[in-house]
Design a protein around this motif. Structure first.
Motif, PDB file in Angstrom:
ATOM      1  N   ASP A  45       0.835  -1.207   0.000  1.00 41.44           N
ATOM      2  CA  ASP A  45       0.000   0.000   0.000  1.00 41.44           C
ATOM      3  C   ASP A  45       0.864   1.250   0.000  1.00 41.44           C
ATOM      4  OD1 ASP A  45      -2.341  -1.420  -0.066  1.00 41.44           O
ATOM      5  OD2 ASP A  45      -2.756  -1.255   2.087  1.00 41.44           O
ATOM      6  N   ARG A  46       1.935   1.222   0.771  1.00 47.03           N
ATOM      7  CA  ARG A  46       2.842   2.375   0.799  1.00 47.03           C
ATOM      8  C   ARG A  46       3.434   2.633  -0.582  1.00 47.03           C
ATOM      9  NH1 ARG A  46       2.788   5.857   4.981  1.00 47.03           N
ATOM     10  NH2 ARG A  46       4.662   6.643   3.962  1.00 47.03           N
ATOM     11  N   ILE A  47       3.875   1.583  -1.227  1.00 49.35           N
ATOM     12  CA  ILE A  47       4.492   1.739  -2.543  1.00 49.35           C
ATOM     13  C   ILE A  47       3.460   2.155  -3.588  1.00 49.35           C
ATOM     14  CG2 ILE A  47       5.723   0.546  -4.381  1.00 49.35           C
ATOM     15  CD1 ILE A  47       7.362   1.176  -1.862  1.00 49.35           C
ATOM     16  N   ALA A  48       2.261   1.596  -3.507  1.00 46.47           N
ATOM     17  CA  ALA A  48       1.223   1.920  -4.484  1.00 46.47           C
ATOM     18  C   ALA A  48       0.864   3.397  -4.463  1.00 46.47           C
ATOM     19  CB  ALA A  48      -0.024   1.075  -4.212  1.00 46.47           C
ATOM     20  N   ASN A  49       0.975   4.023  -3.295  1.00 43.19           N
ATOM     21  CA  ASN A  49       0.585   5.429  -3.153  1.00 43.19           C
ATOM     22  C   ASN A  49       1.778   6.373  -3.055  1.00 43.19           C
ATOM     23  OD1 ASN A  49      -2.420   5.147  -2.902  1.00 43.19           O
ATOM     24  ND2 ASN A  49      -1.826   3.851  -1.189  1.00 43.19           N
ATOM     25  N   ALA A  50       2.969   5.849  -3.273  1.00 40.29           N
ATOM     26  CA  ALA A  50       4.175   6.645  -3.090  1.00 40.29           C
ATOM     27  C   ALA A  50       4.500   7.472  -4.331  1.00 40.29           C
ATOM     28  CB  ALA A  50       5.357   5.738  -2.768  1.00 40.29           C
ATOM     29  N   ALA A  51       5.148   8.601  -4.107  1.00 43.82           N
ATOM     30  CA  ALA A  51       5.776   9.345  -5.196  1.00 43.82           C
ATOM     31  C   ALA A  51       7.049   8.596  -5.575  1.00 43.82           C
ATOM     32  CB  ALA A  51       6.100  10.762  -4.751  1.00 43.82           C
ATOM     33  N   VAL A  52       7.192   8.242  -6.843  1.00 43.36           N
ATOM     34  CA  VAL A  52       8.307   7.383  -7.253  1.00 43.36           C
ATOM     35  C   VAL A  52       9.424   8.181  -7.919  1.00 43.36           C
ATOM     36  CG1 VAL A  52       6.994   5.250  -7.416  1.00 43.36           C
ATOM     37  CG2 VAL A  52       7.048   6.815  -9.368  1.00 43.36           C
ATOM     38  N   THR A  53       9.542   9.444  -7.585  1.00 48.29           N
ATOM     39  CA  THR A  53      10.564  10.299  -8.189  1.00 48.29           C
ATOM     40  C   THR A  53      11.972   9.720  -8.052  1.00 48.29           C
ATOM     41  OG1 THR A  53       9.177  12.213  -7.723  1.00 48.29           O
ATOM     42  CG2 THR A  53      11.481  12.646  -8.249  1.00 48.29           C
ATOM     43  N   PRO A  54      12.405   9.267  -6.877  1.00 51.09           N
ATOM     44  CA  PRO A  54      13.770   8.720  -6.778  1.00 51.09           C
ATOM     45  C   PRO A  54      13.992   7.512  -7.680  1.00 51.09           C
ATOM     46  CG  PRO A  54      12.912   9.241  -4.602  1.00 51.09           C
ATOM     47  CD  PRO A  54      11.764   9.326  -5.552  1.00 51.09           C
ATOM     48  N   GLY A  55      13.051   6.571  -7.685  1.00 51.72           N
ATOM     49  CA  GLY A  55      13.201   5.398  -8.516  1.00 51.72           C
ATOM     50  C   GLY A  55      13.225   5.734  -9.997  1.00 51.72           C
ATOM     51  N   VAL A  56      12.352   6.638 -10.405  1.00 50.36           N
ATOM     52  CA  VAL A  56      12.323   7.053 -11.807  1.00 50.36           C
ATOM     53  C   VAL A  56      13.636   7.717 -12.206  1.00 50.36           C
ATOM     54  CG1 VAL A  56      11.246   8.669 -13.425  1.00 50.36           C
ATOM     55  CG2 VAL A  56       9.818   7.238 -11.953  1.00 50.36           C
ATOM     56  N   LEU A  57      14.194   8.528 -11.320  1.00 46.79           N
ATOM     57  CA  LEU A  57      15.437   9.226 -11.651  1.00 46.79           C
ATOM     58  C   LEU A  57      16.586   8.249 -11.884  1.00 46.79           C
ATOM     59  CD1 LEU A  57      16.882  11.869 -12.139  1.00 46.79           C
ATOM     60  CD2 LEU A  57      17.288  12.046  -9.665  1.00 46.79           C
ATOM     61  N   VAL A  58      16.594   7.130 -11.183  1.00 47.03           N
ATOM     62  CA  VAL A  58      17.630   6.118 -11.431  1.00 47.03           C
ATOM     63  C   VAL A  58      17.552   5.646 -12.880  1.00 47.03           C
ATOM     64  CG1 VAL A  58      18.496   3.832 -10.815  1.00 47.03           C
ATOM     65  CG2 VAL A  58      17.583   5.329  -9.028  1.00 47.03           C
ATOM     66  N   LEU A  59      16.366   5.313 -13.329  1.00 44.99           N
ATOM     67  CA  LEU A  59      16.181   4.807 -14.685  1.00 44.99           C
ATOM     68  C   LEU A  59      16.482   5.870 -15.730  1.00 44.99           C
ATOM     69  CD1 LEU A  59      12.878   2.871 -13.969  1.00 44.99           C
ATOM     70  CD2 LEU A  59      15.090   1.839 -14.440  1.00 44.99           C
ATOM     71  N   VAL A  60      15.997   7.078 -15.495  1.00 42.61           N
ATOM     72  CA  VAL A  60      16.233   8.172 -16.433  1.00 42.61           C
ATOM     73  C   VAL A  60      17.728   8.472 -16.544  1.00 42.61           C
ATOM     74  CG1 VAL A  60      15.879  10.650 -16.814  1.00 42.61           C
ATOM     75  CG2 VAL A  60      13.957   9.204 -16.151  1.00 42.61           C
ATOM     76  N   THR A  61      18.414   8.469 -15.412  1.00 46.17           N
ATOM     77  CA  THR A  61      19.856   8.751 -15.414  1.00 46.17           C
ATOM     78  C   THR A  61      20.624   7.704 -16.203  1.00 46.17           C
ATOM     79  OG1 THR A  61      19.739   9.856 -13.255  1.00 46.17           O
ATOM     80  CG2 THR A  61      21.897   9.055 -13.972  1.00 46.17           C
ATOM     81  N   ALA A  62      20.363   6.439 -15.933  1.00 43.78           N
ATOM     82  CA  ALA A  62      21.079   5.371 -16.631  1.00 43.78           C
ATOM     83  C   ALA A  62      20.856   5.465 -18.137  1.00 43.78           C
ATOM     84  CB  ALA A  62      20.631   4.012 -16.103  1.00 43.78           C
TER      85      ALA A  62
END
Length: 221
Positions: free
Chosen positions: A29-46
């Protein structure tokens, strides 16, 4: 699949074997409602540093950064609200205990995903810095402006960790200018990252690619 969904799915997959079911559901539930900015930035950076990278080789790093950030964010919330002091019922007290357990598992699983990567040391430093900031905030009775600044260090550190995780995934270390850009990105947000679906500015990938290209060119001279 877009980067937000990819990061969120990977984070949930890392939690799939958690027991009991009630705890796993709380985590999901925490992940489903979380802002995923940090995780997305990892992918975008790579991808910005190496357009040929397979996202499947980076997604565990994205999940690791996301889980660490979400766990520390929840820890910060619990520390500020002091729910055991204000709890009116035993049920409220149990909810507070569950939040602490949830935060601990999120951070632990995030560390497990980054432990054997070149981002491991940076992840440890994020947690240490968070502990120092929150201790200082509580011990010295900082004024509201100083307290806000200490709290916002978590978002700054999370995005710095994200660019470290993304850059090292494709075989390099982030130049200082890229770390500065990550800090600037975090400064654009008011305390917490935006809700799902609005993770990063559209220009982020181009900026990272430009910074990386200039850093490589400078090294080749």
């Amino acid at each position: 699949m877009d980067d937000a969904a990819r990061a969120r799915d990977a984070a949930c997959e890392a939690l799939a074997d958690v027991e009991p079911d009630q705890l796993r559901e709380a985590l999901e539930d925490r992940i489903a409602n979380a802002a995923v900015t940090p995780g997305v930035l990892v992918l975008v950076t790579a991808r910005a540093v190496d357009p040929t990278v397979d996202p499947d080789t980076v997604v565990d790093r994205a999940a690791g950064v996301q889980l660490i950030y979400e766990g520390l964010r929840l820890t910060r919330s619990v520390a500020h609200e002091e729910p055991w002091v204000t709890a009116a019922t035993q049920e409220s007290d149990i909810d507070a205990d569950m939040d602490v357990l949830t935060a601990d598992v999120l951070v632990a699983r995030g560390f497990a995903l980054l432990a054997c990567t070149d981002a491991a040391a940076a992840a440890v430093e994020v947690v240490r810095a968070f502990g120092r900031d929150q201790t200082l905030r509580e011990r010295e009775g900082t004024d509201p402006a100083a307290a806000t600044a200490l709290d916002r260090n978590l978002e700054i550190d999370a995005l710095e960790l994200a660019v470290v995780a993304g850059t090292t995934a494709v075989g390099g270390d982030p130049p200082e200018e890229l770390l500065t850009y990550a800090r600037d990105l975090a400064a654009d947000y008011d305390g917490e990252f935006p809700p799902p679906g609005r993770a990063l500015p559209e220009t982020t990938a181009d900026r990272i690619a430009d910074i990386s290209d200039r850093a490589v060119s400078a090294t080749d001279r």
